[in-house]
Design a protein around this motif. Structure first.
Motif, mmCIF file in Angstrom:
data_model
loop_
_atom_site.group_PDB
_atom_site.id
_atom_site.type_symbol
_atom_site.label_atom_id
_atom_site.label_comp_id
_atom_site.label_asym_id
_atom_site.label_seq_id
_atom_site.Cartn_x
_atom_site.Cartn_y
_atom_site.Cartn_z
ATOM 1 N N ASN A 190 0.610 3.516 8.311
ATOM 2 C CA ASN A 190 0.114 2.228 8.798
ATOM 3 C C ASN A 190 -1.042 1.682 7.952
ATOM 4 O OD1 ASN A 190 1.897 2.084 11.003
ATOM 5 N ND2 ASN A 190 0.596 3.447 12.190
ATOM 6 N N LYS A 191 -1.204 2.240 6.749
ATOM 7 C CA LYS A 191 -2.288 1.792 5.869
ATOM 8 C C LYS A 191 -1.726 1.382 4.508
ATOM 9 C CE LYS A 191 -4.969 5.375 5.961
ATOM 10 N NZ LYS A 191 -6.166 6.221 5.713
ATOM 11 N N LYS A 240 -0.899 -1.961 11.285
ATOM 12 C CA LYS A 240 -0.156 -1.597 12.512
ATOM 13 C C LYS A 240 0.460 -2.830 13.129
ATOM 14 C CE LYS A 240 -2.959 2.418 13.743
ATOM 15 N NZ LYS A 240 -3.853 3.006 14.750
ATOM 16 N N ILE A 299 -10.107 -1.963 6.605
ATOM 17 C CA ILE A 299 -10.787 -0.687 6.867
ATOM 18 C C ILE A 299 -11.993 -0.546 5.937
ATOM 19 C CG2 ILE A 299 -10.519 1.818 6.886
ATOM 20 C CD1 ILE A 299 -7.564 1.411 7.511
ATOM 21 N N ASP A 305 -5.371 -1.994 7.484
ATOM 22 C CA ASP A 305 -4.643 -1.455 8.635
ATOM 23 C C ASP A 305 -3.528 -2.446 8.954
ATOM 24 O OD1 ASP A 305 -3.686 -0.607 11.054
ATOM 25 O OD2 ASP A 305 -5.638 -0.170 11.918
ATOM 26 N N THR A 307 -3.188 0.580 0.571
ATOM 27 C CA THR A 307 -4.268 0.560 -0.402
ATOM 28 C C THR A 307 -3.855 -0.384 -1.525
ATOM 29 O OG1 THR A 307 -4.884 2.842 0.113
ATOM 30 C CG2 THR A 307 -5.700 1.917 -1.954
ATOM 31 N N PHE A 357 -4.725 -8.929 8.414
ATOM 32 C CA PHE A 357 -4.888 -7.492 8.600
ATOM 33 C C PHE A 357 -6.329 -7.134 8.960
ATOM 34 C CE2 PHE A 357 -2.013 -8.227 4.916
ATOM 35 C CZ PHE A 357 -0.816 -7.949 5.572
ATOM 36 N N LYS A 358 -6.484 -5.951 9.532
ATOM 37 C CA LYS A 358 -7.797 -5.382 9.748
ATOM 38 C C LYS A 358 -8.205 -4.646 8.484
ATOM 39 C CE LYS A 358 -10.363 -2.056 12.544
ATOM 40 N NZ LYS A 358 -10.292 -1.063 13.653
#
Length: 288
Positions: free
Chosen positions: A247-248, A288, A270, A286, A250, A267-268
């Motif tokens: 769910n990540k 999700k 991180i 993130d 990069t 998106f959130k």
């Protein structure tokens, strides 16, 4: 004969016979996870793999390595080339599968994510030039008859006539109705057994739920990639690295500024960093 990769930015004036290879922007493709014996069986179930309107899409199947994949292409696909010059229509996944990254002349690149090609803005340092690729590739046997999908060949005509004759006989011989229906039920059970599927609805529903979860994950991934593809990059800016881990994501971009404002709408974030001296923006999202 010349091979071309047809993308949304294709503007070449074609006046000779060509093999058209569609970029991933023009087709859906999904791995068939249930066992199939051959391409004919794979084509029969291809239309049930996608959540698409069946009267609007042309469905087919291809084999890549040891796996079969379902393919869907819109029937009203408009290729801006005179049809008399189009000798075959193909897809990038079958014709360019041996490559991991291909740099396109329009400033984009084709890159594989989990084995599937997607379009990304910018060129990659490890990408190969499209023109060199098109000159060297050996075309596969997979072509897609999207401009003539209503034609009925002899084999299909025989199948249709067989069905019509069967219906006619069934209406006359009414005393065999029970036997006929019983045979249909038995055939359904035999079909389930041949693929090692359970015979009760509870277990079948559990399998369908599992495939629905996998399908939703693929759709979500495609939406994520589509949004990232819209990052407003300037000339000379490009995506250096893209890593999807559960769910990540990069993301590493060669750019002159941070892109938090754009990405945070979807998106959130991180964490993110920007190396101004090397023009490197790195962010972990993130999804999700």
């Amino acid at each position: 004969m010349k091979n071309i990769l047809y993308t949304r930015d294709f503007k070449e004036n074609i006046k000779e016979d060509v093999n058209v290879i569609l970029s991933p922007q023009y087709y859906w493709i999904k791995k068939i996870d249930i066992p199939v014996k051959n391409r004919r069986e794979a084509k029969k179930i291809a239309k049930n793999i996608f959540d698409l309107k069946q009267d609007e899409y042309y469905f087919d199947a291809v084999k890549i390595g040891n796996d079969y994949y379902a393919v869907a292409i819109r029937k009203d696909l408009n290729i801006n080339i005179d049809k008399k010059y189009i000798k075959s229509v193909r897809i990038a996944q079958t014709e360019l599968d041996e490559f991991e990254c291909i740099n396109l002349p329009n400033g984009f690149s084709l890159k594989k994510v989990e084995g599937m090609f997607f379009c990304f803005p910018g060129h990659s340092d490890n990408g190969v030039c499209l023109y060199n690729v098109l000159e060297k590739i050996s075309l596969s046997d997979y072509t897609f008859n999207i401009f003539n999908t209503l034609n009925i060949d002899v084999k299909n005509f025989i199948k249709i006539m067989t069905v019509l004759i069967f219906i006619f006989i069934s209406l006359i011989i009414r005393n065999v109705t029970y036997f006929t229906e019983n045979q249909k039920i038995l055939k359904k059970f035999e079909y389930l057994k041949s693929y090692g599927l359970p015979l009760n609805n509870y277990q079948l529903n559990a399998i369908l739920k599992d495939y629905e979860t996998k399908y939703n994950k693929i759709i979500n991934t495609k939406k994520v990639l589509s949004y990232i593809n819209r990052i407003p990059l300037r000339p000379g800016e490009y995506i250096k690295e893209f890593v999807l881990d559960k769910n990540k994501i990069t993301l590493t971009i060669h750019t002159n500024k941070k892109r938090d404002d754009f990405l945070s709408h979807k998106f959130k974030i991180i964490k993110s960093s920007f190396d101004k001296s090397h023009h490197i923006y790195k962010v972990v999202l993130d999804v999700k």
